[in-house]
Scaffold this motif. Structure first.
Motif, PDB file in Angstrom:
ATOM      1  N   THR A 112       1.082  -1.344  -0.049  1.00 58.13           N
ATOM      2  CA  THR A 112      -0.138  -0.127   0.177  1.00 58.13           C
ATOM      3  C   THR A 112       1.049   1.673   0.181  1.00 58.13           C
ATOM      4  O   THR A 112       0.212   2.116  -0.388  1.00 58.13           O
ATOM      5  N   ARG A 117       3.764   0.983  -4.529  1.00 60.42           N
ATOM      6  CA  ARG A 117       2.864   1.051  -5.221  1.00 60.42           C
ATOM      7  C   ARG A 117       3.569   1.677  -7.087  1.00 60.42           C
ATOM      8  O   ARG A 117       3.053   0.548  -7.666  1.00 60.42           O
ATOM      9  N   SER A 124      -1.834   2.224  -9.205  1.00 59.53           N
ATOM     10  CA  SER A 124      -2.909   3.385  -8.951  1.00 59.53           C
ATOM     11  C   SER A 124      -2.872   3.228  -7.196  1.00 59.53           C
ATOM     12  O   SER A 124      -3.692   2.094  -7.111  1.00 59.53           O
ATOM     13  N   LYS A 125      -3.818   4.191  -6.800  1.00 62.50           N
ATOM     14  CA  LYS A 125      -4.191   4.011  -5.106  1.00 62.50           C
ATOM     15  C   LYS A 125      -5.412   2.919  -5.873  1.00 62.50           C
ATOM     16  O   LYS A 125      -5.850   2.117  -4.644  1.00 62.50           O
ATOM     17  N   THR A 156       2.300   4.085   4.410  1.00 56.81           N
ATOM     18  CA  THR A 156       1.381   4.399   3.737  1.00 56.81           C
ATOM     19  C   THR A 156       0.151   5.743   4.437  1.00 56.81           C
ATOM     20  O   THR A 156       0.727   5.617   5.194  1.00 56.81           O
ATOM     21  N   PHE A 160      -5.387   6.590   3.380  1.00 54.19           N
ATOM     22  CA  PHE A 160      -5.016   5.825   1.985  1.00 54.19           C
ATOM     23  C   PHE A 160      -5.110   4.215   3.080  1.00 54.19           C
ATOM     24  O   PHE A 160      -6.224   3.465   2.546  1.00 54.19           O
TER      25      PHE A 160
END
Length: 524
Positions: A112, A117, A124-125, A156, A160
């Motif tokens: 994460t 990423r 992407s998120k 992280t 998010f």
């Protein structure tokens, strides 16, 4: 700051132990185990009382799949988990590996953090959130118990991370693991992060939060304890703290921290802590990875005292220098090590235990001889003290007179010449798979002793031109373990000296039994 709980009133919060020795621990370089060895270790973990055992990563190898199936047949009480990436193929392989498990858990994970990423996943998120939800939902269609891990969770973005955790819970995850994958976080950060997630993520209070802390900064146990303070109710550990890089939170240290400081944490595990030492030693035998002597709880020196000041205090009251009982973790007792730092009180106490009552003048004489002996050997054992009492030269036994070792790329050969306890010369030779193997075989032939080594280590002592090689051996004889060491500029000679040191100790330990047997035969 957390207020200490009242031990007479508070009920300890149960902390689940998720043992990942067979998965993350086995990933330590050089610690691979066969499926059969994993099954042996799993049975020991079951006996120890862990709540969950992570048996492996089925998608990674056939050996891990076989181990999972074997353990599922043999171990029925604890939850059995397997690890899977958030990929349909991995999840399907994991489901097959869990067939037959009494209490199966599917453990899926996805990175994460921004670094992961971008550079590892190239996602992407939103893609991470979608993959999390889809993978947890797929896993949940196969098993009711699904754990989701946010790899590199502590690095992280907080908002998010909460979004991903929320997606996992909504998809059916029953346990949420927030790993400190790189051992980067501090206790304050870990504590605050768990409190934040549990307080703000929808459905968080209906699942179990788990901590998985690595030891890159030496904070794995401290961070795991902080996570408990933050609301985590499961901790992921390994025996002896083995694992990737610097390892994981050590189960023995976490369990005893909660037990010894129970009034502070108000939490405890269901482990039978009296099995900690035996479980630690079993893992050492299976993997060959030795435990450092000063390792907390299970290290050989954890309850050993050599300093005269400490020994004097221990003789008055063990609580002066021990905060837990050795029996509570599996050691038989504390150990008073007699060496160069020991004082008269400890030597006098040990002599009395051996049946010798000395006046001050006699003790002065023996203590002076004891100090002289300490200049020649690091540890003085009971047989050494008895030799001093009888006016013998403590440490007499086989001595190395000469040795020759050669290895021309094939079978190595060694020849040794020894002086036996009566001063006679004994010469023997042997072949071996390497120079040390050949050397030990020749020494065995010369002395008539076949030693089954528990450990053998060689390392450097000193710096530069003054550096010397030191070899250390340990041998088990029944319930007793005998240790020996040797030092030389030549590591092969140091190994020979260490072998003879431990052999002589073993012979001295056996001498009283042999004398008793002869007396019994004479009276029969």
């Amino acid at each position: 700051m957390n207020e200490p709980a009242d031990p007479d009133v508070a009920v300890a919060t149960p902390i689940r132990i998720f043992d990942t020795t067979l998965r993350d621990g086995e990933q330590s370089p050089g610690c691979s185990m066969t499926p059969q060895q994993k099954a042996v270790m799993a049975r020991a973990l079951d006996a120890l009382g862990v709540d969950a055992i992570e048996t492996g990563f089925p998608a990674s190898s056939e050996a891990d799949r076989e181990a999972a199936r074997l353990i599922a047949r043999e171990v029925r009480r604890p939850t059995l988990a397997v690890l899977s990436r958030c990929l349909p193929g991995d999840i399907e392989a994991s489901v097959r590996a869990l067939e037959g498990a009494a209490r199966p858990r599917l453990h899926v994970f996805l990175s994460t953090s921004p670094l992961h990423r971008e550079h590892k996943l190239r996602m992407s998120k939103q893609q991470v959130v979608d993959a999390t939800a889809a993978s947890v939902a797929l896993a949940r269609r196969h098993v009711d118990d699904v754990e989701f891990s946010t790899e590199d969770g502590t690095r992280t973005e907080r908002d998010f991370l909460a979004e991903v955790v929320g997606a996992a819970i909504a998809a059916g995850a029953t346990t949420i693991n927030v790993p400190d994958t790189l051992g980067y976080a501090t206790p304050d950060e870990i504590r605050d992060l768990f409190r934040f997630l549990i307080a703000t993520v929808p459905g968080a209070r209906d699942v179990v939060f788990s901590a998985h802390c690595h030891d890159d900064l030496g904070l794995a146990v401290a961070n795991s304890l902080a996570a408990i303070e933050g609301g985590a109710r499961q901790v992921e550990c390994t025996v002896n703290g083995i694992g990737e890089r610097a390892g994981n939170c050590a189960v023995e240290e976490l369990a005893m921290a909660l037990k010894v400081r129970g009034a502070w944490y108000g939490a405890d595990t269901a482990l039978d802590t009296r099995r900690l030492v035996a479980t630690s030693q079993l893992l050492t035998r299976l993997t060959g990875m030795q435990v450092q002597r000063n390792k907390a709880v299970v290290g050989a020196n954890a309850f050993a005292h050599e300093s005269g000041i400490h020994q004097h205090g221990m003789l008055r009251h063990r609580g002066t220098y021990e905060i837990m009982r050795p029996e509570d973790v599996g050691w038989s007792d504390s150990k008073m090590v007699l060496g160069r730092h020991s004082g008269r009180a400890a030597v006098s106490h040990r002599l009395r235990a051996l049946g010798y009552a000395l006046d001050d003048a006699e003790l002065d004489t023996v203590f002076a001889a004891f100090k002289a002996l300490c200049e020649r050997q690091r540890v003085v054992e009971d047989r050494d003290l008895e030799a001093l009492m009888h006016g013998e030269v403590a440490g007499d036994g086989y001595r190395l007179a000469a040795m020759t070792v050669s290895d021309r790329g094939g079978r190595a050969s060694a020849q040794v010449e020894l002086s036996d306890p009566d001063g006679r010369k004994v010469t023997e030779s042997a072949l071996g798979d390497g120079p040390v193997d050949a050397l030990f075989a020749a020494l065995s032939a010369a002395t008539g002793l076949a030693l089954a080594l528990e450990s053998y280590q060689v390392h450097s002592v000193g710096l530069g031109a003054d550096a010397r090689g030191e070899a250390n051996l340990s041998v088990r004889d029944g319930d007793a373990v005998h240790e020996g060491s040797g030092t030389s500029r030549d590591v092969i000679e140091a190994s020979a000296l260490a072998w003879l040191d431990v052999a002589n100790r073993l012979l001295r330990a056996r001498a009283p039994r042999a004398d008793a047997a002869r007396r019994d035969t004479a009276h029969a």
